[in-house]
Design a protein around this motif. Structure first.
Motif, PDB file in Angstrom:
ATOM      1  N   ASP A  19      21.733 -18.813 -64.781  1.00 11.56           N
ATOM      2  CA  ASP A  19      20.559 -18.042 -64.376  1.00 11.56           C
ATOM      3  C   ASP A  19      19.334 -18.862 -64.753  1.00 11.56           C
ATOM      4  O   ASP A  19      19.394 -20.092 -64.796  1.00 11.56           O
ATOM      5  CB  ASP A  19      20.572 -16.627 -64.958  1.00 11.56           C
ATOM      6  CG  ASP A  19      20.529 -16.565 -66.488  1.00 11.56           C
ATOM      7  OD1 ASP A  19      20.252 -17.596 -67.147  1.00 11.56           O
ATOM      8  OD2 ASP A  19      20.766 -15.479 -67.035  1.00 11.56           O
ATOM      9  N   ALA A  55      22.037 -13.913 -62.309  1.00 15.20           N
ATOM     10  CA  ALA A  55      23.032 -14.970 -62.501  1.00 15.20           C
ATOM     11  C   ALA A  55      23.726 -15.316 -61.185  1.00 15.20           C
ATOM     12  O   ALA A  55      24.042 -14.439 -60.379  1.00 15.20           O
ATOM     13  CB  ALA A  55      24.058 -14.549 -63.542  1.00 15.20           C
ATOM     14  N   ASP A 124      28.192 -10.541 -63.217  1.00 17.46           N
ATOM     15  CA  ASP A 124      28.281  -9.722 -64.422  1.00 17.46           C
ATOM     16  C   ASP A 124      29.058 -10.446 -65.521  1.00 17.46           C
ATOM     17  O   ASP A 124      30.285 -10.513 -65.481  1.00 17.46           O
ATOM     18  CB  ASP A 124      28.971  -8.397 -64.102  1.00 17.46           C
ATOM     19  CG  ASP A 124      29.077  -7.488 -65.312  1.00 17.46           C
ATOM     20  OD1 ASP A 124      28.326  -7.690 -66.290  1.00 17.46           O
ATOM     21  OD2 ASP A 124      29.918  -6.567 -65.287  1.00 17.46           O
ATOM     22  N   VAL A 125      28.309 -11.021 -66.442  1.00 20.11           N
ATOM     23  CA  VAL A 125      28.866 -11.573 -67.681  1.00 20.11           C
ATOM     24  C   VAL A 125      27.934 -11.140 -68.802  1.00 20.11           C
ATOM     25  O   VAL A 125      26.790 -10.771 -68.546  1.00 20.11           O
ATOM     26  CB  VAL A 125      29.005 -13.120 -67.633  1.00 20.11           C
ATOM     27  CG1 VAL A 125      30.064 -13.546 -66.630  1.00 20.11           C
ATOM     28  CG2 VAL A 125      27.686 -13.786 -67.345  1.00 20.11           C
ATOM     29  N   VAL A 127      25.189 -10.890 -71.704  1.00 16.89           N
ATOM     30  CA  VAL A 127      23.918 -11.552 -72.005  1.00 16.89           C
ATOM     31  C   VAL A 127      24.011 -12.087 -73.430  1.00 16.89           C
ATOM     32  O   VAL A 127      24.337 -11.348 -74.366  1.00 16.89           O
ATOM     33  CB  VAL A 127      22.741 -10.563 -71.878  1.00 16.89           C
ATOM     34  CG1 VAL A 127      21.436 -11.218 -72.307  1.00 16.89           C
ATOM     35  CG2 VAL A 127      22.646 -10.033 -70.461  1.00 16.89           C
ATOM     36  N   ARG A 132      22.503 -15.067 -69.182  1.00 12.77           N
ATOM     37  CA  ARG A 132      23.912 -15.039 -68.786  1.00 12.77           C
ATOM     38  C   ARG A 132      24.439 -16.456 -68.550  1.00 12.77           C
ATOM     39  O   ARG A 132      25.599 -16.655 -68.228  1.00 12.77           O
ATOM     40  CB  ARG A 132      24.085 -14.206 -67.508  1.00 12.77           C
ATOM     41  CG  ARG A 132      23.683 -12.748 -67.675  1.00 12.77           C
ATOM     42  CD  ARG A 132      23.881 -11.974 -66.369  1.00 12.77           C
ATOM     43  NE  ARG A 132      23.218 -10.690 -66.393  1.00 12.77           N
ATOM     44  CZ  ARG A 132      23.707  -9.587 -66.950  1.00 12.77           C
ATOM     45  NH1 ARG A 132      24.886  -9.618 -67.539  1.00 12.77           N
ATOM     46  NH2 ARG A 132      23.029  -8.462 -66.921  1.00 12.77           N
ATOM     47  N   GLY A 141      27.979 -18.000 -73.406  1.00 14.88           N
ATOM     48  CA  GLY A 141      27.404 -17.641 -72.115  1.00 14.88           C
ATOM     49  C   GLY A 141      28.461 -17.734 -71.029  1.00 14.88           C
ATOM     50  O   GLY A 141      29.574 -18.202 -71.255  1.00 14.88           O
ATOM     51  N   VAL A 164      18.226  -9.870 -66.869  1.00 13.96           N
ATOM     52  CA  VAL A 164      18.246  -9.602 -68.309  1.00 13.96           C
ATOM     53  C   VAL A 164      16.902  -9.183 -68.818  1.00 13.96           C
ATOM     54  O   VAL A 164      15.905  -9.344 -68.233  1.00 13.96           O
ATOM     55  CB  VAL A 164      18.719 -10.838 -69.109  1.00 13.96           C
ATOM     56  CG1 VAL A 164      20.177 -10.745 -69.353  1.00 13.96           C
ATOM     57  CG2 VAL A 164      18.385 -12.119 -68.457  1.00 13.96           C
TER      58      VAL A 164
END
Length: 164
Positions: A19, A55, A124-125, A127, A132, A141, A164
């Protein structure tokens, strides 16, 4: 809420989640990380309706092979890694609707080194330190701080939780 959207069938040369990066931690020895080509990453997000800093998947020279588990809207920007969906060439710098069970793969790079895949909603991972992004040397990360691997499932955020 996350939605499983695609699976990594082959990871490519160096495919990571990136990101805008993490700022404010350099004094502790943590680099910004983030996308190498910020313009291409931001443009890819704009094309699918994400916030600019959501991201994305960053691919280097040889892209991955992905199977979509659900329908999605995607865009590819940056280097031309000759992308194809189900064997048909697709354009860069446009949003594209992809059907479930479609295969996205890449051929030979014709220009540049880094390409960005944005998916509507954002990757979607967790923060970590405000980002991310994958930081390979630090091992955090992205997904477990590593490049994407065969078998990884990539989840997408809902539209209202992407940055984020």
């Amino acid at each position: 809420m996350n939605i499983p959207t695609f699976k990594i069938l082959e990871p490519g040369l160096l495919t990571t989640i990136q990101d805008k990066g993490r700022y404010g931690y350099q004094k502790y020895g943590v680099p910004v990380s983030g996308a190498m080509d910020q313009f291409a990453m931001r443009a890819s997000n704009i094309l699918v309706g994400n916030t600019q800093d959501a991201a994305c998947i960053e691919m280097v020279i040889i892209g991955p092979r992905l199977k979509f588990l659900d329908k999605a809207t995607v865009s590819l920007t940056g280097a031309n890694l000759t992308p194809k969906i189900n064997g048909s060439s697709i354009p860069l710098w446009e949003s594209i609707d992809v059907l479930s069970d479609s295969i996205l793969e890449f051929g030979t790079a014709t220009n540049g080194a880094r390409s960005y895949l944005a998916v509507k909603g954002g990757i979607d991972v967790p923060v970590v330190l405000g980002s991310r992004s994958t930081y390979l040397r630090g091992g955090f990360g992205g997904i477990a701080g590593r490049a994407l691997q065969t078998g990884d499932n990539i989840n997408i955020l809902s539209d209202d939780t992407q940055s984020v």
